[in-house]
Write an enzyme that holds these catalytic residues in place. Structure first.
Site, short mmCIF file in Angstrom:
data_model
loop_
_atom_site.label_atom_id
_atom_site.label_comp_id
_atom_site.label_asym_id
_atom_site.label_seq_id
_atom_site.Cartn_x
_atom_site.Cartn_y
_atom_site.Cartn_z
N ASP A 134 0.83 -1.22 0.00
CA ASP A 134 0.00 0.00 0.00
C ASP A 134 0.86 1.27 0.00
O ASP A 134 0.36 2.37 0.23
CB ASP A 134 -0.96 0.00 1.21
CG ASP A 134 -0.23 -0.01 2.55
OD1 ASP A 134 1.03 -0.07 2.57
OD2 ASP A 134 -0.91 0.05 3.59
N GLU A 141 1.44 4.23 7.37
CA GLU A 141 0.41 3.82 6.42
C GLU A 141 -0.11 5.05 5.67
O GLU A 141 0.14 6.18 6.07
CB GLU A 141 -0.74 3.14 7.19
CG GLU A 141 -0.32 1.89 7.98
CD GLU A 141 -0.08 0.66 7.10
OE1 GLU A 141 -0.01 0.78 5.86
OE2 GLU A 141 0.05 -0.44 7.67
#
Ligand code: F6R
Length: 241
Positions: A134, A141
């Site tokens: 990702d 993140e």
């Protein structure tokens, strides 16, 4: 600026990464280290070089990127255990000179702040990175502010899914939080070496190198760093122009 080095496969990526890293395995240097599958080939080469050529780590310091919250350091999948098994126990580095953030303790945020202070005192000469599917770097993140310091964070579901291979393929066994160097911490490193191999990294590699610099792809921040080498194998480079 990102310099992209394309190689055929993961073995060549590890060879090339070792060639870059070797320049920094010298007295007084500070290495930023990573865990996961990606750096294993590089660590094997560092161990082999230590054993065969006597390259010494006695005057080298290291700072790791991250650690799971709540996992005892004796757990084989703790990043502390990973680093000892795959590198530290096989070279002559001095334990006190190695640093892995702690995911255990009363006040993780205070510990995280202290970690940044230690890095500020001993700035990292070269930071090794992998990349998540990702686009995460360390456990930053998508959506993590680019100016973040070391902090406690939740793992994205895709990261829990990616990492459950280390936890009997059982997502419920993967810790849900980590302590991670922030993006701001990583960007302070003087040089950055990122390795990406395998087709599941292709989209993230494309977004990192060709996409906009955007918090939606944490690794895209590296476009703003003056000294980045990205080593990609054919599969990970398959979506690049
Ligand atoms: C590990 C780390 C992670 C990994 C990334 C890729 O310290 O910070 O960002 O680099 O999740 O993991 P692998 O290499 O297992 O594909």
């Amino acid at each position: 600026m990102i310099k992209v080095v394309k190689v055929d496969n993961a073995t060549e990526a590890a060879d090339k990464a070792f060639e870059v890293m070797k320049e920094y395995i010298k007295p007084g240097k500070v290495l930023g280290l990573a865990t996961g599958s990606t750096p294993l080939g590089l660590y094997e080469r560092m161990v082999k070089d230590h054993k065969e050529n006597g390259t010494s780590y006695k005057e080298i310091k290291t700072f790791n990127l991250d650690e799971y919250v709540g996992l005892p350091i004796t757990h084989p999948e703790s990043y502390y255990a990973f680093m000892h098994r795959n590198l530290f126990d096989q070279i002559d580095i001095i334990e006190e000179n190695t640093h892995v953030p702690s995911g255990l303790g009363e006040d993780l945020e205070a510990q995280a702040k202290h970690y940044d202070e230690m890095i500020d005192k001993d700035p990292v000469d070269i930071q090794l990175l992998g990349i998540g599917s990702d686009g995460h770097i360390a456990f930053n993140e998508p959506g993590t502010p680019f100016d973040s310091g070391t902090h406690v964070t939740d793992l994205a579901e895709s990261t829990i899914r990616d990492n459950c291979r280390f936890f009997d393929n059982d997502m419920s066994k993967v810790p849900t939080q980590s302590v991670t160097q922030g993006i701001g911490t990583i960007m302070k490193a003087k040089n950055i070496l990122l390795i990406a191999t395998g087709a599941n990294k292709a989209q993230a590699v494309k977004d990192m190198i060709e996409g906009p610099v955007d918090e939606a792809c944490p690794a895209s921040v590296l476009q703003k760093h003056p000294n980045v080498i990205v080593i990609v194998d054919e599969a990970a480079a398959s979506m690049l122009k």
